[in-house]
Design an enzyme around this catalytic site. Structure first.
Site, mmCIF file in Angstrom:
data_model
loop_
_atom_site.group_PDB
_atom_site.id
_atom_site.type_symbol
_atom_site.label_atom_id
_atom_site.label_comp_id
_atom_site.label_asym_id
_atom_site.label_seq_id
_atom_site.Cartn_x
_atom_site.Cartn_y
_atom_site.Cartn_z
ATOM 1 N N ASP A 137 0.764 -1.247 0.000
ATOM 2 C CA ASP A 137 0.000 0.000 0.000
ATOM 3 C C ASP A 137 0.799 1.304 0.000
ATOM 4 O OD1 ASP A 137 -2.477 1.251 -0.145
ATOM 5 O OD2 ASP A 137 -2.596 1.536 1.999
ATOM 6 N N CYS A 201 -23.645 4.375 -2.430
ATOM 7 C CA CYS A 201 -22.698 5.462 -2.174
ATOM 8 C C CYS A 201 -23.422 6.753 -1.799
ATOM 9 C CB CYS A 201 -21.825 5.700 -3.398
ATOM 10 S SG CYS A 201 -20.604 7.006 -3.135
ATOM 11 N N CYS A 251 -22.112 -5.525 -0.710
ATOM 12 C CA CYS A 251 -21.780 -6.480 -1.770
ATOM 13 C C CYS A 251 -22.323 -7.869 -1.430
ATOM 14 C CB CYS A 251 -20.266 -6.552 -1.953
ATOM 15 S SG CYS A 251 -19.752 -7.744 -3.223
#
Length: 348
Positions: A137, A201, A251
């Site tokens: 990352d 969202c 999800c």
């Protein structure tokens, strides 16, 4: 380059699972023209916001060999942090703040890198003369597209990696190596007609499926964005003070994820599961550092964190917070002071 035995790829995957990773796959280190073109298009549209490093190190992000020309293979790895509780349970709470699931336990950078190094040392011992580099990352590495290329999941419509066995809850890391390992087949997209993540969202950060405008994303706004959050997004932040789980949490593939697969280090700290806004607003720099020692939250610093808490206070409708908010209108940091003025006006 050191030639790798044909069976080594399978042994790498077995060792990765024994080391604590939930998913492991292998991809080539060469450039994928389509992947590189999509990255350039995304940057050209300015969807990376103020994350200038995405653009300045574009050549390194285009392919693993752009960062390390000697690399021949990429070992893509995922470590589960699947939550036991509903990440959306505190939505709308007037007293509590919401911290993204991934930040409620130990800093994943430290945990994942330690396991990556252990796996890399094993690999070098197995094949003397081979070379490796580990990444998690903080380097110009495209972990999500590489994870898809390595077969451990696919990039969903929310642009995050989705695993058919671990859902959306994977920390990603990569090992670049000079070994020429047998690559896996890229994972096929299994989102189908579902658009749950897009519809969830709060800030409409997805201009289209598989496309994210970071400038509208709550994770970006609460973590990466340094100045005042634009007023058009403040109400949508709700009580989220560090990151956002909404597009991940809805999800459908998460039904296959199990909290039992998560690493112990990622179990949530009790004080971060449902923190009280009043207690967070009282934090000075020393208190902030003490509370978030060993946490990724420490990286944004006290001022940006309190800014986020003030937006949450303003959205809470909880007038009991007004006295604390008013004190922060005199904060030395002008961004904090402005956020406090905004919150106080809403509370009154």
């Amino acid at each position: 380059m050191v030639n790798a035995p044909a069976s080594l790829a399978l042994r790498v995957q077995e060792r990765a699972l024994a080391t604590g990773f939930a998913a492991c796959g292998i991809a080539g280190a060469g450039e994928d023209p389509l992947r590189a073109a999509r990255l350039e298009e995304w940057l050209g549209e300015g969807h990376h916001g103020s994350m200038e490093w995405m653009e300045t190190r574009l050549a390194h992000r285009r392919s693993p060999q752009g960062l390390w020309p000697e690399a021949k293979s990429v070992i893509a790895l995922g470590m589960s942090y699947a939550p036991a509780a509903d990440p959306l349970a505190l939505e709308g709470s007037a007293e509590h703040a919401r911290i993204s699931v991934y930040a409620q336990g130990r800093d994943y950078h430290d945990v994942v890198k330690k396991r990556l190094k252990a796996l890399a040392r094993w690999l070098v011992d197995e094949v003397p003369g081979s070379q490796v580099k580990v990444f998690v990352d903080t380097a110009p590495v495209m972990e999500k597209p590489l994870g898809e290329a390595a077969g451990i999941g696919w990039q969903g419509k929310h642009t995050n990696l989705v695993s058919p066995t671990h859902g959306s809850w994977l920390f990603l890391g990569a090992i670049y190596t000079t070994l020429d390992l047998a690559p896996a087949e890229p994972h096929r997209d299994q989102c189908g007609s579902c658009r749950a993540c897009l519809d969830a969202c709060p800030t409409n950060a997805f201009p289209a499926p598989y496309r994210l405008d970071a400038r509208r994303c709550i994770s970006y706004l609460t973590i990466e964005h340094k100045g005042p959050v634009p007023e058009e997004f403040r109400e949508a932040l709700g009580n989220r003070i560090y990151g956002c789980d909404d597009c991940l949490a809805v999800c459908p593939w998460n039904k296959f994820a199990s909290a039992a697969q998560a690493m112990q280090e990622f179990l949530p700290r009790a004080e971060l599961v449902a923190p009280r806004l009043g207690e967070l607003l009282a934090l000075d720099d020393a208190g902030f550092r003490a509370l978030f020692s060993g946490s990724p939250i420490k990286r944004i610093g006290r001022d940006r964190f309190i800014r986020n808490c003030l937006y949450a206070a303003g959205n809470s409708g909880n007038r009991a917070l007004a006295a604390q908010v008013e004190l922060l209108t005199q904060d030395p940091d002008p961004v904090v002071a402005e956020a406090a003025e905004w919150a106080l006006a809403r509370l009154r």
